[in-house]
Each structure stands twice: as structure tokens, then as C-alpha cells.
Design an enzyme around this catalytic site. Sequence first.
Site, PDB file in Angstrom:
ATOM      1  N   HIS A 277      -3.436  -0.603   4.208  1.00 32.89           N
ATOM      2  CA  HIS A 277      -2.530  -1.750   4.229  1.00 32.89           C
ATOM      3  C   HIS A 277      -1.700  -1.787   5.499  1.00 32.89           C
ATOM      4  CE1 HIS A 277      -2.614  -3.394  -0.062  1.00 32.89           C
ATOM      5  NE2 HIS A 277      -3.654  -2.586   0.067  1.00 32.89           N
TER       6      HIS A 277
ATOM      7  N   HIS B 211     -13.270   3.758  -2.147  1.00 33.22           N
ATOM      8  CA  HIS B 211     -13.157   3.466  -3.582  1.00 33.22           C
ATOM      9  C   HIS B 211     -13.804   4.554  -4.442  1.00 33.22           C
ATOM     10  CE1 HIS B 211     -12.512  -1.144  -2.796  1.00 33.22           C
ATOM     11  NE2 HIS B 211     -11.546  -0.394  -2.330  1.00 33.22           N
TER      12      HIS B 211
END
Length: 334
Positions: free
Chosen positions: A58, A170
Amino acid sequence: MNKSNRVLVCAFLVIVVKICTISATCSDTIMSQMQSIFVQNFTQNRALAPLCLRGAFHDCWNGCNGALLLAEEISRSENIGLEPLKTYLDPFLNQFPCVSVADLINSCAVTAVKFLGGPDVPVTFGRIDTGVPDPNGLLPAGTLNVQELIAAFQPIGFDSKEIVTLSGAHCVGVCQGQPFCPGQNTTFGNHYYTQLLNGEFEGKLQTDMDLLQDNTMKSVVQQYATDQQQFFDDFATTLGKYISRIQCNQTSNGPCPLDNSGSSSSQSSTSNSSPPQTAGNTPPSSGGINNPQEFPPFGLPNSFEGPNSFPSSSQGQNGNPTTSSGNNFFPAFI
Ligand SMILES: *[C@@H]1O[C@H](CO)[C@@H](O)[C@H](O)[C@H]1NC(C)=O
Ligand SMILES: *[C@@H]1O[C@H](CO)[C@@H](O)[C@H](O)[C@H]1NC(C)=O
Ligand SMILES: *[C@@H]1O[C@H](CO)[C@@H](O)[C@H](O)[C@H]1NC(C)=O
């Protein structure tokens, strides 16, 4: 003042500015101390590790600049689930005043990858915090289809293979309470790819499943599913590239490689004996300002701006912004 004196004064000012830059960067020893605290904390609470990794994604999307931990940015819907990262990392800023927020987040992230059993991600320190929030809504949503995903990464200089590689993050962590890779979410490995190929879509996002819709990307998924070392090697290179994109300052119009000409310390995430590495790019010998040859221009089209706005799946890049439910490509790990 005559001309030569003026030149001397200017040269002196340049040196002072340079020294100030140097003192703003922690020594390798301090960075190592910090990393050993991260490891102690991950040992107590393993879920902190994927949280740091997500934080790096992010903070660095628009160039690593530390803005993620600003109250205004952390509270955005695209950052749902990251508030505990701010709570966790803020005390380090008091304890280690030399560290920038951007370096802190990225140091934590590479330590996390290693702690979880992944590769050594090359990292260089010396990032500068902007202190100004990034434009809202730049991060790609987890609901994008594969063409939209490729279009979102293209302006920041990542191709479809690199998207597959980064998606391998992930393999750890959870999204809105559910692990991406049920039963295997606590260690770094290539199980994300084997689960995709086996059709084990529980916990997966649209952007995960859609990697199989593109032939080039699917072949990379297949390669990683059979060759974990290849995944680790590529992940180290690609994440290293991702986190080495910095904004020198708010007005510069693109990413710039870390200035490695003496002001930045440089080390691999865990091994202090290995030679300093950079993220697959050789920083320029001076300046460290924009280098568009190595780092393609970034900054997304205006259509991406606005509150958490992404093209909806039925619209192209220039479609009207829609509001994401916080289900972004780099989703909650709590
Ligand atoms: C992290 O570890 C340090 C050193 O053991 C400890 O002082 C600190 O409280 C820990 N932080 C968290 C959030 O557990
Ligand atoms: C793995 O998933 C479980 C939920 O099933 C979660 O409690 C745990 O924190 C996750 N571990 C990591 C390292 O993300
Ligand atoms: C920021 O970058 C711009 C463009 O590269 C440059 O003109 C300006 O001097 C820089 N400002 C600072 C404070 O470094």
C-alpha cells in the site's frame, strides 16, 4: 561577496544538506536491531508479518513515501484492516528517530517475508517521507478483471508476469477474516499457485482467479506451481523492485531509485554478511532523482482519482469511478 566566495558558500550548503540527509538515515546496526524486534513480535503474533507485507504494497504503490501511516490515509476504505499496522509501527518511530516511516514499513515487510519462510528480498534504506497523503483511490481493487489489472499495473512499470509474481504474496495472510490459502496461510510458499491450478478458489479474489484467464499469466502460475525456487527468486526480484520505487518529493513527476551514493545504508533483509544489494537496479551514481529509463513514469490516469475509485468490471479505464467495498487487490490481513 565575490564570485568565488559565493561558489564556496554554495558548495558548503550542498555539503550540509548532504550531511543532514545522511543523519536522517539509520545505520545498518540500528536497522538490524529493528529487524530483530520485528522477529520477536512476529514470533509472538504471526499475523503481524503479513500485515507488514501488505503495508509495503500500500505505501509503495505510488512510490514508497511513508504516507500510509498518516491518519488521513490509513483510515481510507482501501486501507481497511491496516489500522493495527499503524498502532504496531508508530512506537518504533519514537524508539528509532532516525528511521523514516517508508523505511520502517519496508524493513518490516522484508523481515516478514523471510520470517514466514520466504526469500531474502533485497532492500535499500534511505526513503524520504513526504508527509502528504497520496491521492485517494489509486490502489487496484480485488474485483478487477485481468485486463483491468494489467492496465492498473502498467503505469507503475509492472508487466503481467510481475503481477502473477506479486500476487504470490496471497500465499500468506487472510482477507476479511478468511485466509487466501485455507490451511496453508501461515508460511510463505508456492501453495497459492497450486491451489489456483487445483481450482481451490476458497478465499481467492477475482484478481487471483483471473490470472488463469490470460494464457501468459496462466503459464507463469503453472511454472511457479511446479518450481517454488523460481517463485522465490522472482518474488525477491519483483518485490525488491516494487519497494525500491520512491518519490523523491511531492513535486517530482515520477519514481526515482534510492540514492545509493553514500547516504543510504543497504542490506539484505536478514543476512548481514552478504554484499549490499539493490533491487535489481543500479542506482545512479549521483542525484537519485527521476530515472525514467529504469523506472517507467507512474502516476495513474485522472480517471483513477477520487474517493477509492476504480473502473468497475463492466467499464474500461475511463469508465465512471465506482466505490470499492475495501475489497482491494492488497486486502485486509486481519
Ligand atoms: C515487540 O517486541 C519488543 C521487544 O521484545 C517489545 O518490547 C514490544 O512490546 C513488542 N511489541 C508488540 C506489539 O508486541
Ligand atoms: C491464518 O488464518 C487464520 C484464520 O483461519 C488466522 O487466524 C491467522 O492469523 C492466519 N495466519 C496468518 C499468518 O496470516
Ligand atoms: C522536488 O522535485 C522537483 C522536480 O524534480 C525539484 O524541482 C524540486 O527542487 C524538488 N524539491 C525538493 C525539496 O527537493
